[in-house]
Design an enzyme around this catalytic site. Sequence first.
Site, short mmCIF file in Angstrom:
data_model
loop_
_atom_site.label_atom_id
_atom_site.label_comp_id
_atom_site.label_asym_id
_atom_site.label_seq_id
_atom_site.Cartn_x
_atom_site.Cartn_y
_atom_site.Cartn_z
CB ALA A 19 -6.01 14.03 14.23
CG HIS A 72 -3.11 2.73 6.06
ND1 HIS A 72 -3.96 2.38 7.08
CD2 HIS A 72 -1.85 2.66 6.58
CE1 HIS A 72 -3.27 2.13 8.18
NE2 HIS A 72 -1.98 2.27 7.89
#
Length: 300
Positions: free
Chosen positions: A117, A92
Amino acid sequence: MPQTPHRYTSPDEDSSRWLDFPSRPGDIVISTRSKHGTTWTQMICALLVLQTPDLPAPLSEISPWLDWLVVPQDVVLARLQAQTHRRFVKTHTPLDGVPIRPDTRYIVVARHPLDAAVSLYHQNLNLDRARIRELTGAPEPATADGEAPKPKPTLRRWLAEWTTEEADPREWLDSLQGVMWHLSDAWSRREEPNVLLVHYADLAADLDGEMRRIAAWLEIEVGEERWPALVRAATFTEMKSNAERVAPDPAGIMRSRDAFFRSGTSGSARDLLTGEELAAYRRRVEGLAPLDLLEWLHRP
């Protein structure tokens, strides 16, 4: 002279592990923000490299997350060292935080930030934070004496606040600023021959076509007779049905592996926010990324 990668750290990640990773020509690095299609892309790479839907081990073992402190570094490196097939490693970390080598391929996956999100909100509810602290040695979160933990805000409220909160993008990579930092860095490298940008929406709209595009870029030949089974194995339905072996949970930190594959759809985030909140989001991202990236990122 190669530039020293920026070191990104969090309570359960440390990108400096990449400095100890002995690379091999042909290695594939999958660099994404959380909930942007990481596992999906790992599965695609597994299917293309191994050319079978019957994976020999759980996906998180075949394609480990190198920076993750939950799994000891020597275990991860030994696992990668033992692999004889072409390796594909998850991170990530933005590309400015990993060594960039000309004989390594880098795939960066983008997703509409609001949809990512929403998935991140649900993923956070699915994580066993006590188990993560146990594995990483992180301390208990500090609270005032006698003060009860704050209740989790509703999804709508959390999402609206996520679009406007201030955060250092290099400290809070899952913030809106962090997402746009990660993608902007990759966007600036998109003309480099060993960097490929993939859009979550394209995977959803034309999985067969995107898998073929990725295979061609990786210079992997797949017999035409194999394609139907490989594409089917990369669909959301098939991955969810095989969650025990596909979900990225080698250490038991999820409350439910099945819940990791929540819906796989896009667009729901826009229905949660008011017109004013969506306008605030658009104004915000216009100051965080170049216009051509935003047009590509937000296209239908």
